[in-house]
Motif scaffolding. Structure first.
Motif, PDB file in Angstrom:
ATOM      1  N   MET A  27     -11.395   2.171   4.700  1.00 27.77           N
ATOM      2  CA  MET A  27     -10.419   1.259   4.104  1.00 27.77           C
ATOM      3  C   MET A  27      -9.015   1.847   4.110  1.00 27.77           C
ATOM      4  O   MET A  27      -8.020   1.122   4.148  1.00 27.77           O
ATOM      5  CB  MET A  27     -10.823   0.940   2.659  1.00 27.77           C
ATOM      6  CG  MET A  27     -12.058   0.085   2.528  1.00 27.77           C
ATOM      7  SD  MET A  27     -11.763  -1.631   3.015  1.00 27.77           S
ATOM      8  CE  MET A  27     -10.761  -2.188   1.629  1.00 27.77           C
ATOM      9  N   ILE A  28      -8.925   3.185   4.073  1.00 29.46           N
ATOM     10  CA  ILE A  28      -7.627   3.854   3.974  1.00 29.46           C
ATOM     11  C   ILE A  28      -7.026   4.167   5.344  1.00 29.46           C
ATOM     12  O   ILE A  28      -5.819   3.992   5.556  1.00 29.46           O
ATOM     13  CB  ILE A  28      -7.763   5.158   3.154  1.00 29.46           C
ATOM     14  CG1 ILE A  28      -8.249   4.846   1.739  1.00 29.46           C
ATOM     15  CG2 ILE A  28      -6.436   5.911   3.120  1.00 29.46           C
ATOM     16  CD1 ILE A  28      -7.300   3.971   0.923  1.00 29.46           C
ATOM     17  N   ALA A  29      -7.835   4.625   6.274  1.00 27.78           N
ATOM     18  CA  ALA A  29      -7.346   5.100   7.571  1.00 27.78           C
ATOM     19  C   ALA A  29      -6.435   4.110   8.298  1.00 27.78           C
ATOM     20  O   ALA A  29      -5.389   4.514   8.833  1.00 27.78           O
ATOM     21  CB  ALA A  29      -8.530   5.490   8.463  1.00 27.78           C
ATOM     22  N   PRO A  30      -6.749   2.809   8.329  1.00 25.88           N
ATOM     23  CA  PRO A  30      -5.877   1.879   9.056  1.00 25.88           C
ATOM     24  C   PRO A  30      -4.467   1.750   8.468  1.00 25.88           C
ATOM     25  O   PRO A  30      -3.565   1.248   9.145  1.00 25.88           O
ATOM     26  CB  PRO A  30      -6.630   0.537   8.936  1.00 25.88           C
ATOM     27  CG  PRO A  30      -8.048   0.921   8.714  1.00 25.88           C
ATOM     28  CD  PRO A  30      -7.987   2.149   7.882  1.00 25.88           C
ATOM     29  N   PHE A  31      -4.274   2.199   7.228  1.00 25.27           N
ATOM     30  CA  PHE A  31      -2.964   2.053   6.593  1.00 25.27           C
ATOM     31  C   PHE A  31      -2.098   3.300   6.715  1.00 25.27           C
ATOM     32  O   PHE A  31      -0.965   3.313   6.244  1.00 25.27           O
ATOM     33  CB  PHE A  31      -3.142   1.703   5.111  1.00 25.27           C
ATOM     34  CG  PHE A  31      -3.763   0.358   4.881  1.00 25.27           C
ATOM     35  CD1 PHE A  31      -3.002  -0.795   4.952  1.00 25.27           C
ATOM     36  CD2 PHE A  31      -5.121   0.246   4.615  1.00 25.27           C
ATOM     37  CE1 PHE A  31      -3.577  -2.047   4.753  1.00 25.27           C
ATOM     38  CE2 PHE A  31      -5.704  -0.995   4.418  1.00 25.27           C
ATOM     39  CZ  PHE A  31      -4.935  -2.146   4.477  1.00 25.27           C
ATOM     40  N   ALA A  72      -4.324  12.574  -0.666  1.00 20.57           N
ATOM     41  CA  ALA A  72      -3.933  11.988  -1.954  1.00 20.57           C
ATOM     42  C   ALA A  72      -4.735  10.729  -2.273  1.00 20.57           C
ATOM     43  O   ALA A  72      -5.086  10.486  -3.432  1.00 20.57           O
ATOM     44  CB  ALA A  72      -2.438  11.675  -1.947  1.00 20.57           C
ATOM     45  N   LYS A  73      -5.039   9.928  -1.272  1.00 17.79           N
ATOM     46  CA  LYS A  73      -5.674   8.633  -1.515  1.00 17.79           C
ATOM     47  C   LYS A  73      -7.200   8.675  -1.460  1.00 17.79           C
ATOM     48  O   LYS A  73      -7.859   7.848  -2.083  1.00 17.79           O
ATOM     49  CB  LYS A  73      -5.180   7.605  -0.485  1.00 17.79           C
ATOM     50  CG  LYS A  73      -3.688   7.341  -0.529  1.00 17.79           C
ATOM     51  CD  LYS A  73      -3.261   6.745  -1.866  1.00 17.79           C
ATOM     52  CE  LYS A  73      -3.740   5.320  -2.026  1.00 17.79           C
ATOM     53  NZ  LYS A  73      -3.235   4.695  -3.255  1.00 17.79           N
ATOM     54  N   VAL A  74      -7.761   9.634  -0.704  1.00 13.17           N
ATOM     55  CA  VAL A  74      -9.203   9.622  -0.477  1.00 13.17           C
ATOM     56  C   VAL A  74      -9.909  10.838  -1.071  1.00 13.17           C
ATOM     57  O   VAL A  74     -10.951  10.700  -1.716  1.00 13.17           O
ATOM     58  CB  VAL A  74      -9.523   9.537   1.039  1.00 13.17           C
ATOM     59  CG1 VAL A  74     -11.025   9.662   1.278  1.00 13.17           C
ATOM     60  CG2 VAL A  74      -9.003   8.236   1.614  1.00 13.17           C
ATOM     61  N   MET A  75      -9.347  12.025  -0.872  1.00 13.11           N
ATOM     62  CA  MET A  75     -10.113  13.246  -1.118  1.00 13.11           C
ATOM     63  C   MET A  75     -10.450  13.492  -2.588  1.00 13.11           C
ATOM     64  O   MET A  75     -11.500  14.074  -2.885  1.00 13.11           O
ATOM     65  CB  MET A  75      -9.370  14.450  -0.540  1.00 13.11           C
ATOM     66  CG  MET A  75      -9.467  14.539   0.981  1.00 13.11           C
ATOM     67  SD  MET A  75     -11.177  14.417   1.595  1.00 13.11           S
ATOM     68  CE  MET A  75     -11.934  15.826   0.792  1.00 13.11           C
ATOM     69  N   ILE A  76      -9.586  13.087  -3.509  1.00  8.75           N
ATOM     70  CA  ILE A  76      -9.913  13.274  -4.924  1.00  8.75           C
ATOM     71  C   ILE A  76     -11.179  12.493  -5.274  1.00  8.75           C
ATOM     72  O   ILE A  76     -12.102  13.014  -5.915  1.00  8.75           O
ATOM     73  CB  ILE A  76      -8.738  12.848  -5.826  1.00  8.75           C
ATOM     74  CG1 ILE A  76      -7.561  13.800  -5.622  1.00  8.75           C
ATOM     75  CG2 ILE A  76      -9.157  12.843  -7.296  1.00  8.75           C
ATOM     76  CD1 ILE A  76      -6.312  13.411  -6.393  1.00  8.75           C
TER      77      ILE A  76
END
Length: 264
Positions: A27-31, A72-76
């Motif tokens: 969900m995050i990678a395309p942005f 910042a958006k995924v790893m936590i």
């Protein structure tokens, strides 16, 4: 025989947690490219954020990179997912046998306690390794498709290594508490309690210099996402040390399992 049984009976939670993590990453990678196109605005936004928030999440201008944004958006959340997956799977494989009383049946078979323990530990090792590998390969694949800005693939692989460290360490603690307490609630709550205390203590140490010393007692100081992005450095040595610690804890748990009475 024992190994195949354990792998067969525990593949569902592995698949569920792997799919959840991959879906979240997908969900995050395309942005990432969209964010990088407006990097100047993002930089201004970071500068406008309260210092408290920047320290809390260890965010700085170095995060304006594809791998920094992903961190910042995924790893936590990924670290939390990895801990929950590792703890629940280990509890199911070990303490689940005690609570269902199937451990008594298994012990009547012509297998030594050591062999039974090792097969269960091997099952966890296989699933933990697959979880981290699939995450690593899928993230690198997603970035190769969606991200057209320069990024450091070794940092992305390092993120997967950190998830593996979390799995091994907290999985090992779960095994230890499983053979000691033989109760899922106590085992899971104790292990997740340790994880959350470390997680919060690391944040507190980042925010307030007075409490910076407390970070020395947490895992996350030694596999820091912020410094990994900031200095483009994967803390491989620290990761290996904590993996070895997890192995040592598992060996100790195995010795206890060989001698511990089964609670009825």
């Amino acid at each position: 025989m024992l190994l195949k049984k354990e792998l067969k009976f525990n593949y569902k939670p592995f698949l569920i947690w792997t799919i959840v993590l991959l879906f979240f990453s997908g969900m995050i990678a395309p942005f990432v490219d969209v964010i990088m196109e407006d990097a100047a605005s993002l930089q201004d936004f970071i500068k406008s954020m309260p210092k408290f928030m920047l320290k809390l999440f260890n965010i700085n201008e170095n995060f304006i990179t594809p791998e920094g944004f992903f961190s910042a958006k995924v790893m936590i959340m990924a670290e939390i997912f990895a801990a929950i997956f590792a703890v629940t799977l280990a509890a199911n494989i070990f303490v689940g046998e005690f609570e269902s009383k199937t451990i008594e049946y298994i012990l009547t078979k012509p297998y030594s306690r050591n062999k039974i323990f090792m097969k269960k530990a091997y099952t966890l090792f296989i699933y933990y390794t697959l979880f981290a590998l699939i995450f690593c390969i899928s993230v690198l694949w997603l970035f190769s498709i969606y991200v057209h800005y320069d990024y450091n693939s070794s940092i992305l692989a390092g993120f997967a290594l950190y998830l593996y460290v979390i799995e091994i360490l907290f999985g090992a603690l779960t095994i230890l508490f499983s053979v000691i307490f033989q109760n899922s609630f106590t085992t899971i709550s104790t292990t997740m309690g340790i994880f959350l205390i470390m997680f919060v203590a690391d944040m507190l140490g980042n925010v307030d210099e007075k409490y910076e010393w407390i970070r020395n007692l947490t895992l996350f100081k030694y596999i820091p996402l912020g410094n990994t992005v900031k200095y483009s450095k994967v803390y491989i040595g620290n990761s290996i040390l904590f993996i070895m610690l997890g192995v040592i804890i598992t060996i100790i748990a195995g010795k206890i399992f060989e001698k511990e009475d089964i609670l009825i």
